[in-house]
Design a protein around this motif. Structure first.
Motif: not given
Length: 132
Positions: A107-125
């Motif tokens: 509905a918001t035009g987001l990619s679930l995979h990209q959201v998960m990837q970004q959150e993974y990067k945030n967690v790792k960083t």
């Protein structure tokens, strides 16, 4: 690459099969309802089945504990593991929650995979400081 395909295939399937509740308002409320059902399934494992127990108390650690050691002293407050039936119910409810999460991404035009990837990067960083 496999993870991306899994996420995109799932998100595409949700887009294809979500027919009645396409309004973002419907998606938001269905996602909230699905999340509540996850909570209820875990609670029923405790109160209905009894396969797990909650032994909650104030979290504590020795004062000399460093932040990196803190995890060793923290508890989930769960005793036991969900039985096969409760595990299946909890997994089903988490799946429904994921369905509406993917619908919200659609509905918001987001990619679930990209959201998960970004959150993974945030967690790792950010590590342990991620959600503080």
């Amino acid at each position: 690459m496999h993870d991306n395909k899994c996420c995109s295939d799932f998100q595409s399937a949700v887009d294809e099969y979500l027919i009645r509740h396409r309004s973002v308002l419907d998606v938001l409320t269905k996602y909230q309802e699905a999340s509540a059902r996850v909570n209820r399934a875990v609670a029923k494992a405790v109160t209905g089945c009894g396969c797990v127990q909650v032994a909650a108390a104030r979290q504590s650690a020795p004062e000399t504990t460093t932040y990196s050691e803190l995890k060793e002293h923290m508890s989930s407050h769960l005793v036991g593991e969900p039985c096969a039936q409760c595990r299946e119910i909890i997994a089903t409810e988490i799946g429904h929650s994921m369905f509406y999460l993917a619908a919200l991404c659609n509905a918001t035009g987001l990619s679930l995979h990209q959201v998960m990837q970004q959150e993974y990067k945030n967690v790792k960083t950010l590590g342990a400081f991620h959600l503080t």
